[in-house]
Design a protein around this motif. Structure first.
Motif, PDB file in Angstrom:
ATOM      1  N   THR A  16      -8.201  -3.659  -3.777  1.00  0.00           N
ATOM      2  CA  THR A  16      -9.308  -2.941  -3.146  1.00  0.00           C
ATOM      3  C   THR A  16     -10.613  -3.084  -3.921  1.00  0.00           C
ATOM      4  O   THR A  16     -11.678  -2.806  -3.377  1.00  0.00           O
ATOM      5  CB  THR A  16      -8.975  -1.442  -2.952  1.00  0.00           C
ATOM      6  OG1 THR A  16      -8.687  -0.858  -4.227  1.00  0.00           O
ATOM      7  CG2 THR A  16      -7.802  -1.269  -2.003  1.00  0.00           C
ATOM      8  N   SER A  17     -10.560  -3.537  -5.172  1.00  0.00           N
ATOM      9  CA  SER A  17     -11.796  -3.767  -5.924  1.00  0.00           C
ATOM     10  C   SER A  17     -12.508  -5.022  -5.427  1.00  0.00           C
ATOM     11  O   SER A  17     -13.714  -5.170  -5.622  1.00  0.00           O
ATOM     12  CB  SER A  17     -11.522  -3.863  -7.427  1.00  0.00           C
ATOM     13  OG  SER A  17     -10.753  -5.011  -7.742  1.00  0.00           O
ATOM     14  N   PHE A  97      -2.914   0.761 -15.397  1.00  0.00           N
ATOM     15  CA  PHE A  97      -1.484   0.770 -15.092  1.00  0.00           C
ATOM     16  C   PHE A  97      -0.967  -0.660 -15.220  1.00  0.00           C
ATOM     17  O   PHE A  97      -1.247  -1.490 -14.365  1.00  0.00           O
ATOM     18  CB  PHE A  97      -1.231   1.268 -13.656  1.00  0.00           C
ATOM     19  CG  PHE A  97      -1.699   2.673 -13.411  1.00  0.00           C
ATOM     20  CD1 PHE A  97      -0.941   3.747 -13.847  1.00  0.00           C
ATOM     21  CD2 PHE A  97      -2.881   2.919 -12.740  1.00  0.00           C
ATOM     22  CE1 PHE A  97      -1.364   5.049 -13.615  1.00  0.00           C
ATOM     23  CE2 PHE A  97      -3.316   4.216 -12.508  1.00  0.00           C
ATOM     24  CZ  PHE A  97      -2.547   5.286 -12.947  1.00  0.00           C
ATOM     25  N   PRO A  98      -0.203  -0.986 -16.264  1.00  0.00           N
ATOM     26  CA  PRO A  98       0.288  -2.352 -16.429  1.00  0.00           C
ATOM     27  C   PRO A  98       1.356  -2.743 -15.407  1.00  0.00           C
ATOM     28  O   PRO A  98       1.561  -3.918 -15.139  1.00  0.00           O
ATOM     29  CB  PRO A  98       0.845  -2.378 -17.841  1.00  0.00           C
ATOM     30  CG  PRO A  98       1.142  -0.951 -18.166  1.00  0.00           C
ATOM     31  CD  PRO A  98       0.172  -0.124 -17.374  1.00  0.00           C
ATOM     32  N   VAL A 114       6.085  -1.782   2.743  1.00  0.00           N
ATOM     33  CA  VAL A 114       5.466  -0.902   1.765  1.00  0.00           C
ATOM     34  C   VAL A 114       4.281  -1.618   1.109  1.00  0.00           C
ATOM     35  O   VAL A 114       4.451  -2.319   0.112  1.00  0.00           O
ATOM     36  CB  VAL A 114       6.496  -0.443   0.705  1.00  0.00           C
ATOM     37  CG1 VAL A 114       5.868   0.532  -0.277  1.00  0.00           C
ATOM     38  CG2 VAL A 114       7.717   0.176   1.372  1.00  0.00           C
ATOM     39  N   PRO A 115       3.077  -1.466   1.675  1.00  0.00           N
ATOM     40  CA  PRO A 115       1.891  -2.086   1.090  1.00  0.00           C
ATOM     41  C   PRO A 115       1.420  -1.342  -0.163  1.00  0.00           C
ATOM     42  O   PRO A 115       1.554  -0.126  -0.262  1.00  0.00           O
ATOM     43  CB  PRO A 115       0.838  -1.973   2.191  1.00  0.00           C
ATOM     44  CG  PRO A 115       1.610  -1.683   3.439  1.00  0.00           C
ATOM     45  CD  PRO A 115       2.809  -0.917   2.993  1.00  0.00           C
ATOM     46  N   LEU A 116       0.867  -2.109  -1.089  1.00  0.00           N
ATOM     47  CA  LEU A 116       0.269  -1.555  -2.306  1.00  0.00           C
ATOM     48  C   LEU A 116      -1.228  -1.841  -2.255  1.00  0.00           C
ATOM     49  O   LEU A 116      -1.649  -2.992  -2.159  1.00  0.00           O
ATOM     50  CB  LEU A 116       0.887  -2.216  -3.543  1.00  0.00           C
ATOM     51  CG  LEU A 116       0.286  -1.870  -4.905  1.00  0.00           C
ATOM     52  CD1 LEU A 116       0.453  -0.392  -5.223  1.00  0.00           C
ATOM     53  CD2 LEU A 116       0.919  -2.728  -5.990  1.00  0.00           C
ATOM     54  N   PHE A 121      -7.867   0.729 -11.891  1.00  0.00           N
ATOM     55  CA  PHE A 121      -7.657   2.073 -12.418  1.00  0.00           C
ATOM     56  C   PHE A 121      -6.896   2.997 -11.481  1.00  0.00           C
ATOM     57  O   PHE A 121      -6.873   4.213 -11.686  1.00  0.00           O
ATOM     58  CB  PHE A 121      -9.011   2.681 -12.802  1.00  0.00           C
ATOM     59  CG  PHE A 121      -9.708   1.859 -13.842  1.00  0.00           C
ATOM     60  CD1 PHE A 121      -9.311   1.897 -15.160  1.00  0.00           C
ATOM     61  CD2 PHE A 121     -10.718   0.995 -13.476  1.00  0.00           C
ATOM     62  CE1 PHE A 121      -9.928   1.113 -16.119  1.00  0.00           C
ATOM     63  CE2 PHE A 121     -11.347   0.196 -14.422  1.00  0.00           C
ATOM     64  CZ  PHE A 121     -10.941   0.254 -15.742  1.00  0.00           C
ATOM     65  N   GLY A 122      -6.289   2.449 -10.444  1.00  0.00           N
ATOM     66  CA  GLY A 122      -5.522   3.286  -9.538  1.00  0.00           C
ATOM     67  C   GLY A 122      -4.812   2.461  -8.482  1.00  0.00           C
ATOM     68  O   GLY A 122      -5.033   1.259  -8.366  1.00  0.00           O
ATOM     69  N   TYR A 123      -3.943   3.134  -7.765  1.00  0.00           N
ATOM     70  CA  TYR A 123      -3.229   2.475  -6.680  1.00  0.00           C
ATOM     71  C   TYR A 123      -2.773   3.517  -5.670  1.00  0.00           C
ATOM     72  O   TYR A 123      -2.724   4.702  -5.944  1.00  0.00           O
ATOM     73  CB  TYR A 123      -2.042   1.663  -7.194  1.00  0.00           C
ATOM     74  CG  TYR A 123      -0.965   2.476  -7.871  1.00  0.00           C
ATOM     75  CD1 TYR A 123       0.086   3.037  -7.149  1.00  0.00           C
ATOM     76  CD2 TYR A 123      -0.983   2.689  -9.248  1.00  0.00           C
ATOM     77  CE1 TYR A 123       1.067   3.782  -7.785  1.00  0.00           C
ATOM     78  CE2 TYR A 123      -0.015   3.422  -9.892  1.00  0.00           C
ATOM     79  CZ  TYR A 123       1.020   3.965  -9.134  1.00  0.00           C
ATOM     80  OH  TYR A 123       1.992   4.696  -9.772  1.00  0.00           O
ATOM     81  N   SER A 124      -2.440   3.019  -4.485  1.00  0.00           N
ATOM     82  CA  SER A 124      -1.909   3.867  -3.416  1.00  0.00           C
ATOM     83  C   SER A 124      -0.897   3.039  -2.648  1.00  0.00           C
ATOM     84  O   SER A 124      -1.039   1.819  -2.518  1.00  0.00           O
ATOM     85  CB  SER A 124      -3.056   4.290  -2.498  1.00  0.00           C
ATOM     86  OG  SER A 124      -2.579   5.077  -1.441  1.00  0.00           O
TER      87      SER A 124
END
Length: 129
Positions: A16-17, A97-98, A114-116, A121-124
């Motif tokens: 998303t970045s 988050f490594p 299951v999309p990531l 600095f984050g995820y959903s």
């Protein structure tokens, strides 16, 4: 592909970045049959240019829980190194988050996409279709 006695799993990653698929992220798949059972490593894959893993292993009959492990640190390190070739930066490389581990319950006969959604600095995650 799911059957009447098994579930199936697919995933993809969107950075998303960048607003683009995340290519080259290693993904490992594990399963267990019951909450108290040990995890069974089933193998893995890596995301393609479209951010998708098209060859994840099939789930064994009796699977009740699935875990997807995404190795995102190497992806962000490579992205940072590529960016520094043109304009060196003075910020930390890699990601906060490594790795990202997603565990979810499954039922026989159903498919689970299951999309990531990922950034440094984050995820959903969510259950897609």
């Amino acid at each position: 592909m799911s059957t009447d006695t098994t579930a199936s799993v697919s995933t993809h990653i969107l950075d998303t970045s960048l607003g683009r698929p995340a290519e080259g992220v290693a993904v490992q798949l594990a399963a267990r049959a019951g909450r108290e059972a040990d995890w069974q490593a089933l193998g893995g894959s890596a995301t393609d240019a479209d951010g998708r893993c098209k060859d994840l292993p099939a789930l064994p009959e009796g699977t009740t829980h699935v875990r997807l492990d995404f190795a995102v640190e190497q992806y962000f390190e490579k992205k940072q190194a590529d960016a520094q070739q043109d304009a060196p930066a003075n910020r930390d490389s890699g990601a906060f988050f490594p790795e990202v581990a997603i565990t979810f319950a499954v039922r026989p006969g159903e498919h689970y996409h299951v999309p990531l959604l990922l950034n440094p600095f984050g995820y959903s995650v969510y259950r897609g279709s």
